[in-house]
Enzyme design. Structure first.
Site, PDB file in Angstrom:
ATOM      1  N   HIS A   1      -8.190   9.277   3.124  1.00  0.00           N
ATOM      2  CA  HIS A   1      -8.785   9.122   4.349  1.00  0.00           C
ATOM      3  C   HIS A   1      -9.975  10.074   4.787  1.00  0.00           C
ATOM      4  O   HIS A   1     -10.019  11.150   4.240  1.00  0.00           O
ATOM      5  CB  HIS A   1      -7.607   9.229   5.319  1.00  0.00           C
ATOM      6  CG  HIS A   1      -6.553   8.403   5.135  1.00  0.00           C
ATOM      7  ND1 HIS A   1      -6.624   6.700   5.126  1.00  0.00           N
ATOM      8  CD2 HIS A   1      -5.115   8.712   4.816  1.00  0.00           C
ATOM      9  CE1 HIS A   1      -5.173   6.630   4.991  1.00  0.00           C
ATOM     10  NE2 HIS A   1      -4.381   7.527   4.731  1.00  0.00           N
TER      11      HIS A   1
ATOM     12  N   GLN B   1      -5.793   5.149  -2.254  1.00  0.00           N
ATOM     13  CA  GLN B   1      -6.398   5.449  -1.186  1.00  0.00           C
ATOM     14  C   GLN B   1      -6.462   6.848  -0.728  1.00  0.00           C
ATOM     15  O   GLN B   1      -6.032   7.632  -1.350  1.00  0.00           O
ATOM     16  CB  GLN B   1      -5.820   4.426  -0.020  1.00  0.00           C
ATOM     17  CG  GLN B   1      -4.410   5.022   0.528  1.00  0.00           C
ATOM     18  CD  GLN B   1      -3.855   4.030   1.491  1.00  0.00           C
ATOM     19  OE1 GLN B   1      -3.733   4.588   2.744  1.00  0.00           O
ATOM     20  NE2 GLN B   1      -3.406   3.094   1.186  1.00  0.00           N
TER      21      GLN B   1
ATOM     22  N   GLU C   1      -1.937  12.683   8.026  1.00  0.00           N
ATOM     23  CA  GLU C   1      -0.587  11.755   8.265  1.00  0.00           C
ATOM     24  C   GLU C   1       0.492  12.566   7.587  1.00  0.00           C
ATOM     25  O   GLU C   1       0.349  13.461   6.755  1.00  0.00           O
ATOM     26  CB  GLU C   1      -0.685  10.546   7.775  1.00  0.00           C
ATOM     27  CG  GLU C   1      -0.997  10.240   6.222  1.00  0.00           C
ATOM     28  CD  GLU C   1      -1.196   9.008   6.000  1.00  0.00           C
ATOM     29  OE1 GLU C   1      -1.695   8.153   6.615  1.00  0.00           O
ATOM     30  OE2 GLU C   1      -0.999   8.452   4.940  1.00  0.00           O
TER      31      GLU C   1
ATOM     32  N   ARG D   1     -10.139   2.507  -0.035  1.00  0.00           N
ATOM     33  CA  ARG D   1      -9.301   2.067  -1.091  1.00  0.00           C
ATOM     34  C   ARG D   1     -10.053   2.154  -2.363  1.00  0.00           C
ATOM     35  O   ARG D   1     -11.217   1.767  -2.505  1.00  0.00           O
ATOM     36  CB  ARG D   1      -8.869   0.702  -0.820  1.00  0.00           C
ATOM     37  CG  ARG D   1      -7.654   0.638   0.620  1.00  0.00           C
ATOM     38  CD  ARG D   1      -7.441  -0.804   0.493  1.00  0.00           C
ATOM     39  NE  ARG D   1      -6.602  -1.002   1.698  1.00  0.00           N
ATOM     40  CZ  ARG D   1      -6.842  -1.230   3.164  1.00  0.00           C
ATOM     41  NH1 ARG D   1      -8.369  -1.116   3.376  1.00  0.00           N
ATOM     42  NH2 ARG D   1      -6.093  -1.244   4.020  1.00  0.00           N
TER      43      ARG D   1
ATOM     44  N   HIS E   1      -3.621   9.070  -2.538  1.00  0.00           N
ATOM     45  CA  HIS E   1      -2.323   9.067  -2.533  1.00  0.00           C
ATOM     46  C   HIS E   1      -2.099   7.330  -2.600  1.00  0.00           C
ATOM     47  O   HIS E   1      -2.931   6.566  -2.372  1.00  0.00           O
ATOM     48  CB  HIS E   1      -1.759   9.540  -1.616  1.00  0.00           C
ATOM     49  CG  HIS E   1      -2.472   8.829  -0.191  1.00  0.00           C
ATOM     50  ND1 HIS E   1      -3.391   9.604   0.334  1.00  0.00           N
ATOM     51  CD2 HIS E   1      -1.760   8.111   0.626  1.00  0.00           C
ATOM     52  CE1 HIS E   1      -3.506   8.906   1.695  1.00  0.00           C
ATOM     53  NE2 HIS E   1      -2.634   7.929   1.768  1.00  0.00           N
TER      54      HIS E   1
ATOM     55  N   SER F   1      -2.069   0.437  -1.678  1.00  0.00           N
ATOM     56  CA  SER F   1      -3.413   0.628  -2.609  1.00  0.00           C
ATOM     57  C   SER F   1      -3.470   2.162  -2.925  1.00  0.00           C
ATOM     58  O   SER F   1      -2.876   3.167  -2.126  1.00  0.00           O
ATOM     59  CB  SER F   1      -4.360   0.230  -2.010  1.00  0.00           C
ATOM     60  OG  SER F   1      -4.791   0.874  -0.611  1.00  0.00           O
TER      61      SER F   1
ATOM     62  N   LYS G   1      -7.573  -6.052  -1.719  1.00  0.00           N
ATOM     63  CA  LYS G   1      -8.829  -5.699  -0.459  1.00  0.00           C
ATOM     64  C   LYS G   1      -9.954  -4.884  -1.038  1.00  0.00           C
ATOM     65  O   LYS G   1     -10.014  -4.569  -2.216  1.00  0.00           O
ATOM     66  CB  LYS G   1      -8.041  -4.898   0.568  1.00  0.00           C
ATOM     67  CG  LYS G   1      -6.784  -5.585   1.417  1.00  0.00           C
ATOM     68  CD  LYS G   1      -6.114  -4.652   2.129  1.00  0.00           C
ATOM     69  CE  LYS G   1      -5.098  -5.484   3.129  1.00  0.00           C
ATOM     70  NZ  LYS G   1      -4.366  -4.530   4.277  1.00  0.00           N
TER      71      LYS G   1
ATOM     72  N   LYS H   1      -7.916  11.050   9.647  1.00  0.00           N
ATOM     73  CA  LYS H   1      -6.520  10.020   9.535  1.00  0.00           C
ATOM     74  C   LYS H   1      -5.379  11.170   8.922  1.00  0.00           C
ATOM     75  O   LYS H   1      -5.271  10.585   7.854  1.00  0.00           O
ATOM     76  CB  LYS H   1      -6.304   8.659   9.092  1.00  0.00           C
ATOM     77  CG  LYS H   1      -5.302   7.894   9.279  1.00  0.00           C
ATOM     78  CD  LYS H   1      -5.305   6.394   8.434  1.00  0.00           C
ATOM     79  CE  LYS H   1      -3.913   6.048   8.571  1.00  0.00           C
ATOM     80  NZ  LYS H   1      -3.937   4.546   7.926  1.00  0.00           N
TER      81      LYS H   1
END
Length: 434
Positions: free
Chosen positions: A125, A123, A150, A295, A276, A121, A301, A148
């Site tokens: 964070h 999205q 990453e 998302r 991203h 998706s 979702k 989050k």
């Protein structure tokens, strides 16, 4: 694989981990998935389930997140429970005092392998403050109070959309892609002179547009691009995304976000608030111990449009590729150190060793770490602090928990130089201890 450990103390004892795989629909199927290959060849699949060629194998989780906690194989105990039990019963900190204090006795990072067949998706964070707010307001959706950040390291060719394109590129696409322009208010470019305001307006209007309008414009767009005699890479991407998610507004984000194609060994870092979407490929990923995802597209979702439009940074420009630190070209050691405290990722690549060498020294780490054998077999891991805990015949897919202050030697016992040996290590970022 064998271990000669018979010590009652767990201070420096390396432990085999059983880890959880996630079978999300976007994962690669069967043996096409690196995740499935690791499950089949390694020790982490302690239920000995065979690989289903029709089943998606999307993610392998290594850590203590409650949605997929790793377990110590010897006692079938969740990793974090084992760590706490050792501290309570033996008075030994397996994470180290500094890590315990900074991360409140929680395991500080989540380590993953991803195998992507269809796009994830669109999205972003949340940062630390927003994560706490979202967890308090919607614990059924945002299931922990952590941010989050990453890092994603490609282990096969890897495609992603990441960060907003340069300002002029986005304006040009709105002018030259009629289907995108027709999905936005008239004169949107003239109504906003500030870059951030314009981007926020574009994103907000797209995500709140009538679904039937978006679906019609995307269908028209796909038909037009398909009929082009010479399709560019971006044209092919838009067609592929629309075939995977027909009528989804996230397809238009191909014109808003940078399209990156990474080779094996290249990495990107994603801070909070950066949009991203991973498109395809296999990667090693490490992050703060969170599963919080906001998302807005390319997904069936829940789409939290209001939160996403408010939280994005709206910065522009192509994100830089993270280059590993190489202290000694012949040591086989590469280190990816992102600008966060929770984690760094080190790679031990035996192909980089000098001729006739087969051993890599892994320095003592003040915090806990997790080792993943991504490639290689017949490997020995010597524990420099607890020789009765030396491990032999280590195979691809093996995952190990290494307590703090435990130096190691990794030994490749294969005489053939053609067999690659790649071992990844996730740990707390060394800047925490400096």
């Amino acid at each position: 694989m064998s271990s000669n450990s018979n010590s009652s103390s767990s201070r420096n004892k390396i432990e085999l981990l059983s880890c959880v795989s996630q079978n999300y629909s976007w994962g690669k199927l069967g043996h096409d998935s690196v995740v499935a290959q690791l499950l089949e060849k390694g020790t982490t699949n302690n239920n000995n389930k065979s690989i289903d060629q029709q089943q998606p194998y999307a993610e392998l989780w290594m850590g203590s997140h409650p949605s997929g906690p790793s377990k110590i194989q010897q006692c079938n105990t969740n990793l974090i429970d084992y760590i706490h039990k050792v501290k309570q019963e033996q008075g030994i900190s397996l994470m180290g005092d500094t890590v315990e204090k900074q991360f409140c006795n929680d395991f500080p990072f989540l380590f993953k392998v991803l195998s992507i067949r269809t796009a994830l998706s669109i999205q972003s964070h949340p940062d630390c403050n927003l994560a706490k707010v979202l967890f308090k307001q919607h614990p059924d959706i945002y299931k922990d109070p952590y941010h989050k950040p990453e890092i994603a390291i490609a282990i096969t060719p890897f495609e992603a959309l990441c960060g907003f394109r340069p300002y002029d590129q986005i304006k040009d696409f709105i002018k030259t892609v009629p289907e995108l322009s027709n999905s936005l208010p008239n004169n949107i470019l003239n109504d906003h002179s500030d870059c951030k305001d314009l981007l926020k307006s574009i994103v907000t209007n797209l995500l709140n547009a009538k679904p039937e309008l978006i679906a019609l414009n995307l269908k028209t767009l796909e038909q037009r691009l398909t009929q082009k005699q010479e399709q560019e890479k971006l044209d092919k991407l838009v067609i592929k995304l629309h075939q995977q998610y027909p009528g989804d507004v996230g397809v238009f984000f191909a014109y808003l976000l940078n399209y990156l194609c990474l080779d094996r060994g290249q990495a990107i870092f994603l801070a909070a608030g950066e949009p991203h979407a991973y498109i395809s490929g296999d990667l090693v990923e490490c992050m703060a111990p969170s599963d919080n995802v906001v998302r807005a597209g390319l997904t069936p979702k829940f789409k939290d449009v209001n939160t996403l439009t408010q939280m994005l940074t709206y910065t522009t420009g192509c994100p830089g590729i993270i280059e590993p630190i190489i202290t000694d070209p012949c040591s086989g050691h590469l280190s990816f150190q992102p600008p966060v405290d929770e984690f760094q990722v080190d790679l031990y690549d035996f192909s980089r060793l000098s001729p006739n060498q087969n051993t890599i020294a892994v320095a003592s780490n003040p915090g806990p770490s997790i080792l993943l054998v991504l490639q290689g077999d017949n490997i020995t891991i010597e524990n420099d602090k607890l020789t009765s805990n030396n491990l032999t015949n280590i195979t691809q897919g093996t995952v190990l928990f290494v307590p703090c202050d435990t130096p190691l030697h990794l030994i490749n016992n294969n005489n053939s130089t053609n067999q690659p040996v790649l071992i990844y290590q996730a740990s707390v970022n060394q800047r925490v201890f400096q």
